[in-house]
Every structure is written in C-alpha cells, then in structure tokens.
Design an enzyme around this catalytic site. Structure first.
Site, PDB file in Angstrom:
ATOM      1  N   LEU A  75     -83.433 -50.565  13.538  1.00 40.54           N
ATOM      2  CA  LEU A  75     -82.615 -49.535  14.174  1.00 40.54           C
ATOM      3  C   LEU A  75     -81.486 -50.095  15.028  1.00 40.54           C
ATOM      4  O   LEU A  75     -80.827 -49.353  15.760  1.00 40.54           O
ATOM      5  CB  LEU A  75     -83.504 -48.594  14.991  1.00 40.54           C
ATOM      6  N   CYS A  76     -81.240 -51.396  14.943  1.00 38.64           N
ATOM      7  CA  CYS A  76     -80.125 -52.001  15.678  1.00 38.64           C
ATOM      8  C   CYS A  76     -78.814 -51.769  14.940  1.00 38.64           C
ATOM      9  O   CYS A  76     -78.759 -51.836  13.717  1.00 38.64           O
ATOM     10  CB  CYS A  76     -80.342 -53.505  15.843  1.00 38.64           C
ATOM     11  N   HIS A  77     -77.763 -51.534  15.713  1.00 41.90           N
ATOM     12  CA  HIS A  77     -76.422 -51.378  15.139  1.00 41.90           C
ATOM     13  C   HIS A  77     -75.824 -52.751  14.836  1.00 41.90           C
ATOM     14  O   HIS A  77     -76.026 -53.688  15.609  1.00 41.90           O
ATOM     15  CB  HIS A  77     -75.492 -50.669  16.138  1.00 41.90           C
ATOM     16  N   MET A 113     -80.888 -56.784  22.430  1.00 42.03           N
ATOM     17  CA  MET A 113     -81.656 -57.217  21.257  1.00 42.03           C
ATOM     18  C   MET A 113     -81.060 -58.476  20.643  1.00 42.03           C
ATOM     19  O   MET A 113     -81.789 -59.339  20.158  1.00 42.03           O
ATOM     20  CB  MET A 113     -81.759 -56.095  20.222  1.00 42.03           C
ATOM     21  N   GLU A 114     -79.749 -58.605  20.678  1.00 40.44           N
ATOM     22  CA  GLU A 114     -79.111 -59.816  20.155  1.00 40.44           C
ATOM     23  C   GLU A 114     -79.467 -61.019  21.007  1.00 40.44           C
ATOM     24  O   GLU A 114     -79.752 -62.104  20.472  1.00 40.44           O
ATOM     25  CB  GLU A 114     -77.591 -59.605  20.087  1.00 40.44           C
ATOM     26  N   ASP A 128     -90.654 -74.781  14.359  1.00 40.54           N
ATOM     27  CA  ASP A 128     -90.669 -75.189  12.953  1.00 40.54           C
ATOM     28  C   ASP A 128     -90.364 -76.673  12.794  1.00 40.54           C
ATOM     29  O   ASP A 128     -91.022 -77.369  12.016  1.00 40.54           O
ATOM     30  CB  ASP A 128     -89.665 -74.358  12.161  1.00 40.54           C
TER      31      ASP A 128
END
Length: 163
Positions: A75-77, A113-114, A128
C-alpha cells in the site's frame, strides 16, 4: 490511538488517496542494528571479509531498497525521493553495527516506510554477507527516529534501550 488509515469503513485494505494533499518537504530517519560476534565485526572493520566491502555493499543495498519500497510494501505510494542516505557505524563496544538512514522528498506523503526499508535491507544485506562466518547474528531495533513534514507534523522517537 487513531484509526488505521489503510482500512476503509468495511474493513478492507486500500491505498490512501493523497491527490488532494499539498506538496510539502518531508523527511524521515530510521535505524536498525545488527549484533554479531566480536570476530565478525573485526572482519568487517578490517576489510578482511572474502566477499569484499560489507559496509559499502549494505549501504548501496539500503539506498536501492528505499527507491523500491512501493514494490515491496503493497500500500506504499511510489515516490520521487530527492535524497537517500545510509550510514553504517561499527560499534565494537557493543558488538554491533548501527544503521541510520534518512530519506527526503517534496511530495504528498511521508517517507517513513522508505527510511525503514533502507535500514532493514541494509541490515539484511550485512547479515547475508556475513552469515557464513556468524550464524548467530541478530537484527533488531528497526524503528523510525524522526519524521517531519505533512499535516501530522514533527515526530521524534523516545530514547531507546538501544542507545
């Protein structure tokens, strides 16, 4: 606590319509930590890791992740970021690497969110690259440190046990 913004009156998830919001300068900072054995951290800091420069690779991965956030989180733009910074700081006294990110833009929605995605993917990349030498590493402490811009205003996180 306010209602969830991504849930409509029928309980269905939806993407927020930001079309009528004014463009404002928006910035968010986030952090995450990767705890590891002292020998693993020394290998990273000394540049002796056979896979190459772990910190530089994790930094680039974090920057790339911020730019791809809307591809990862439903749901992120998609955003036109104007700045992404990822800083990885070894903390030998705590056997960890601290990751701090900053994302910025002028737009209609925030960049928390970014910033979180950049910190998380940088941490995952570090994990990793080092998992062959240290399977007991722990990623933790991912959180927003600060955000500004938009109608909700300025937010600064409370101090954490990680500080």
């Amino acid at each position: 606590m306010s209602d969830f913004t991504h849930i409509d009156t029928h309980g269905q998830a939806h993407m927020i319509d930001v079309g009528s919001k004014a463009d404002t300068e928006r910035e968010a900072r986030a952090e995450a930590y990767v705890r590891m054995a002292p020998a693993t951290l020394e290998l990273i800091v000394s540049g002796g890791h056979k896979k190459g420069d772990v910190l530089a690779t994790a930094r680039i991965a974090g920057i790339m992740a911020a730019k791809k956030c809307s591809d990862l989180i439903p749901l992120c733009h998609p955003l036109m970021l104007t700045h992404v910074k990822v800083v990885l700081s070894p903390e030998p006294e705590r056997n960890r690497v601290r990751i701090e990110t900053c994302c910025r833009l002028k737009g209609q929605t925030g960049v928390e969110m970014e910033a979180l995605t950049a910190a998380s993917v940088a941490a995952l990349t570090l994990y990793d690259m080092c998992k062959a030498v240290d399977k007991d590493m722990v990623i933790d402490g991912a959180r927003v440190l600060e955000k500004s811009g938009g109608k909700s205003g300025h937010y600064i996180a409370a101090e954490s046990a990680h500080d």
